[in-house]
Scaffold this active site. Sequence first.
Site, mmCIF file in Angstrom:
data_model
loop_
_atom_site.group_PDB
_atom_site.id
_atom_site.type_symbol
_atom_site.label_atom_id
_atom_site.label_comp_id
_atom_site.label_asym_id
_atom_site.label_seq_id
_atom_site.Cartn_x
_atom_site.Cartn_y
_atom_site.Cartn_z
ATOM 1 N N GLY A 16 4.688 34.554 19.545
ATOM 2 C CA GLY A 16 5.194 33.583 19.354
ATOM 3 C C GLY A 16 6.323 34.770 18.796
ATOM 4 O O GLY A 16 6.313 35.377 18.375
ATOM 5 N N GLY A 18 8.972 33.450 17.283
ATOM 6 C CA GLY A 18 9.775 32.509 15.589
ATOM 7 C C GLY A 18 10.297 33.768 14.949
ATOM 8 O O GLY A 18 10.378 34.868 14.836
ATOM 9 N N VAL A 84 0.853 30.044 26.670
ATOM 10 C CA VAL A 84 -0.628 30.797 25.867
ATOM 11 C C VAL A 84 -1.432 29.652 26.100
ATOM 12 O O VAL A 84 -1.217 28.757 25.600
ATOM 13 C CB VAL A 84 -0.634 31.167 24.768
ATOM 14 C CG1 VAL A 84 -1.869 31.709 24.748
ATOM 15 C CG2 VAL A 84 0.601 32.717 24.882
ATOM 16 N N GLU A 175 15.931 15.867 4.117
ATOM 17 C CA GLU A 175 16.914 16.660 5.171
ATOM 18 C C GLU A 175 17.765 15.209 6.623
ATOM 19 O O GLU A 175 18.862 15.400 6.369
ATOM 20 C CB GLU A 175 16.961 18.573 5.641
ATOM 21 C CG GLU A 175 17.126 18.556 4.865
ATOM 22 C CD GLU A 175 16.646 20.377 5.188
ATOM 23 O OE1 GLU A 175 16.701 21.130 3.857
ATOM 24 O OE2 GLU A 175 15.661 21.183 5.995
ATOM 25 N N ASP A 304 3.221 29.919 10.415
ATOM 26 C CA ASP A 304 2.442 28.256 10.165
ATOM 27 C C ASP A 304 0.571 28.606 11.014
ATOM 28 O O ASP A 304 -0.056 27.425 10.719
ATOM 29 C CB ASP A 304 3.164 27.504 11.227
ATOM 30 C CG ASP A 304 4.466 26.956 9.819
ATOM 31 O OD1 ASP A 304 4.602 27.409 8.978
ATOM 32 O OD2 ASP A 304 5.440 26.297 10.096
ATOM 33 N N ALA A 319 10.360 29.570 6.377
ATOM 34 C CA ALA A 319 10.794 31.157 7.028
ATOM 35 C C ALA A 319 10.296 32.168 5.904
ATOM 36 O O ALA A 319 10.011 33.067 6.931
ATOM 37 C CB ALA A 319 12.116 30.737 7.675
#
Lengths: 431, 431
Positions: A16, A18, A84, A175, A304, A319
Site C-alpha cells: 500500500g 497511501g 495483492v 464535505e 485504516d 491521515a
Amino acid sequence: MQTSSGGARPVVVILGGGFAGLEAARRLAGEAVDVVLVDRQNHHLFQPLLYQVATAGLSAPDIAAPIRRLLHRQRNARVSMAEVVRVEPERRTVILADGELAYDFLIVALGATHSYFGHDQWAERAPGLKTLRDALEIRRRVLMAHEAAEREPNPERRRAWLTFVVVGAGPTGVELAGALAELTRVTVAEDFRNFGPDDSRILLVEAADRILLALPPELAAAGQRQLERLGVEVRLSSPLRDVDAEGVDIAGERIPARTVVWAAGVAASPVVASLGAPVDRQGRAAVQPDLSVAAHPEVFVCGDAASIVGLGGPVPGVAPAAIQAGRTAARNIARDLAGQPRAPFEYVDRGSLATIGRSAAVGTVFGRQFTGFPAWFLWMTVHLMTLVSFRNRVVVLIDWIRAYFTYRRSARIVISAEGDSRSRRATERAG
Amino acid sequence: MQTSSGGARPVVVILGGGFAGLEAARRLAGEAVDVVLVDRQNHHLFQPLLYQVATAGLSAPDIAAPIRRLLHRQRNARVSMAEVVRVEPERRTVILADGELAYDFLIVALGATHSYFGHDQWAERAPGLKTLRDALEIRRRVLMAHEAAEREPNPERRRAWLTFVVVGAGPTGVELAGALAELTRVTVAEDFRNFGPDDSRILLVEAADRILLALPPELAAAGQRQLERLGVEVRLSSPLRDVDAEGVDIAGERIPARTVVWAAGVAASPVVASLGAPVDRQGRAAVQPDLSVAAHPEVFVCGDAASIVGLGGPVPGVAPAAIQAGRTAARNIARDLAGQPRAPFEYVDRGSLATIGRSAAVGTVFGRQFTGFPAWFLWMTVHLMTLVSFRNRVVVLIDWIRAYFTYRRSARIVISAEGDSRSRRATERAG
C-alpha cells in the site's frame, strides 16, 4: 541474519502506497534494508481532497502523484505495481495476482474500502468514494443528472434528477454534501434553462442522532447549522432501509432521487484476514502496542487496516494517524536491526477539521475549537501544506482562490458520457 | 418567415461544440434567433493540446471547458447534451438518440474521427486520439507498458514493452512521437530500476516519403532532424501492413511493440452522409462557396465535416479554419434574416506550427518560416492565447514552465489500472 532473498540485506515489503505505506518507505531510506512498495495503482492519493474531485472542484492529477516519482531518489526502494491476493505469514510470502514476494519484514498498509453492511447490491446505486475512479464516476453521475433534468419535461421526474442523497454524516459525507450544495445550487444551476438553483435538493441522511460523531456535540451542531445555511437538508436518526434506481427509503419515508452517494461505512482490505491476527467487525487487524501482529512479530499493520487502541482511546482513521503509524513501524524495524527494543505507538492528536463549504468548517486544533471562516482557513492551510508536491499546491491554490471568488468549479468535465465499466457490468448483471 | 417552432424567432440548430460550432453559436448572440447547440459531450475540447493529455503533460480538465459555462450568458442559446443519429433535411429535423429537433437553419460541425482505411480491427490495437477518453486510454497504455517492462525478466519481451509506434507523421503523429520520446526517455525512465532511458524506442511510421506533408519540404526536413535528436526513429515510405497484440508489420519488417498509436487517417462523422450532399473519400460534405449544401441552402457544414476548396486550394483541417468557417456560416444566416446576399467563405491562412518537443518546433507564420526555439516559443504563445479560459491558461502555463525546467510531467496518473470498457469489450470479443 538469514534474509529471505539470500542476500545480505533484509527485505521489507510494504503493501500500500497511501499515507502509512509511503511514510514507512521514506523512514527506511537510511537503513540497510531493501524496500519493496507494492500498490495496485501507480499513484499516491491525497484522499482528504477526493471529495473535491467528485464535485468537480479539482482534477484527478491535482491530488495524486506517481509513487515512483515520490521514491525515485531513494536507492534502497523499489516500487511494484501489482494486486495483492493474500499473505502467507508462515512462509513470509506475499501472494500477488501474478507472482509472489518473499519478505523479512512486512508492513500492511492497504487501507479501507466501502462497506454496505451486508447490502452489497447497493453498491451500484450508491457508489462510495475511495479512489480516483470512484470520484470521476460520482462526478459523472452528478453532472449527467443535471443534463437529464434539463431534458426532462415531467416536473416530478425532473425533481428526482435534481435530488442528491448522501448517506452517512461523518467527515466525508459532510464535505460531500456541502460541496454538492455549492455545485448544484450555485455553480451549475445558472447554466441551465429549464430549472433554477432552488429546484435542486441535497439530503444528508444519518442513522445516528447527530452528524460528525468524532467531534464534540456543540461543534457538530455548528456544522449542521452551516450545512443547512447552504441548503442541505440533514435527516438524523434515519438509517437507510433500501436504495433502488428511483430513490431511497429511510425510516418510513420514500425519497425519489436518481443520485445517491455512499459515505456510511468502511471495511479493511480483505487481505488483512490472511495475516492470522484477530480482526474486528470492520475487518481491521488487532495489533500489539508496537503495531506488530501477536503471532508474527515481523508483520506490522498500519493505517485504516489496523485497529489501534492508544492511551487516549481508539486511534481514528485519519491521515495524520496513518502517517504516525507508518513511522512507528519503520522505526521498530530499524530498532530490531540495531538490536534495540521496540517502542510502542503513541498517537499525537493535533486535532481534526471538517470543511462544509466556502468559508465554512468546524473542528478542533490542539484542543481549541474553531467554526466558520477561521476553521475553514485553517483547514485550507493544513491541506495545502501537506499536499505532496509543489506543483499540486500551486494549482490547487489557484483553483481554490478562483472558486472562492467566482463559485466556478474548474473540473466540470465528464470524460465520457458512458458510465464506467464496473457499474455497467453491475447493471447488466442486475438486468 | 414561418419558423419551425411556430414561434416568432427562427431556430438555428448547431451540431457539435468544437471550434466551428462554438464560434457559430457565439456569432449569433446578437441575432433574433433561438440557438440550440447539440453535443454528446458536456465539454468543448481544445484539441490541439490533446496529445499533451495522452503523454501526461496536462490533465483532462486543463484543456476542456463546459459548453454550458461558455454559453451561459448568451440568453438566446440553449445547450443540449445528446447523441445525433441523422439529419432528415426534407423535414428540417435532426434525429437524436432520444428525440428530435426541428430547425430553420442547421449548422453541421461534427468534426472527424479516426479512420482505419477499412481495417477497423486495428482500432483495439492502435487507438486514435480524438477525445479525452482516447487520450486517457493512450496515457494508461503508455504508463502501464513501463510498469510491465519493470516486471518483465525476459529482455526481448521487455524491449517490446518499451517500444512505442506512432502511425502517421502529420502534425498529431509528430507531436505525439516527440512528447512520447521526452516522456519515456527522460521523464519516466529514471524512476525505474530494471531499465534505463536508452532501453526505450519510439518509432514514427509514415507511408509517404516525408513527414508533415502540409509544410514545405525544407521545414519538414528540419522537423525530422529535431525528432531524431530526441531519439525518435522516423520510418518513411513505410505503410502499415498489419498490427496485432505483439507488434506491427511495415514494408517487409516486423517490429515487436506492445503500444501502438494511430495518427494516420480521419473520416467525417457518419451523420454527414444523411445531409444529401455529395461526400468525398473521407466522408466530408462538398459545400457551396457560402458553406451551405447545394440541395438545402438552410444547411451549412463547417470544420472537419466539410470539404472546402478555397482560392488557395483545399482548406486544411485546423482550428483556425474551423473557427473562420463557423463565423461565415453564422454571418450568412444573419444576412439571410436581414435580406442581404450571402458572402463566400474566404480562408485567411496565418500559418501553421507543429511542435516536436522542448524548444523544438517547425512551421510558417504569415509566410515566414520558423524552426527550433523561436518556432516552439511562437507555438506555445499562440496555444496559450487561444486556450478558452483564464484558469486553463494559468494552470497550463505553470505546467509548461515546470516541465521545461524539470522535465517532469504532472499528470502521470493512471485513473484505473483496468483498460477502458471499450477496449475490454473489444478484447472479450476477440476472445
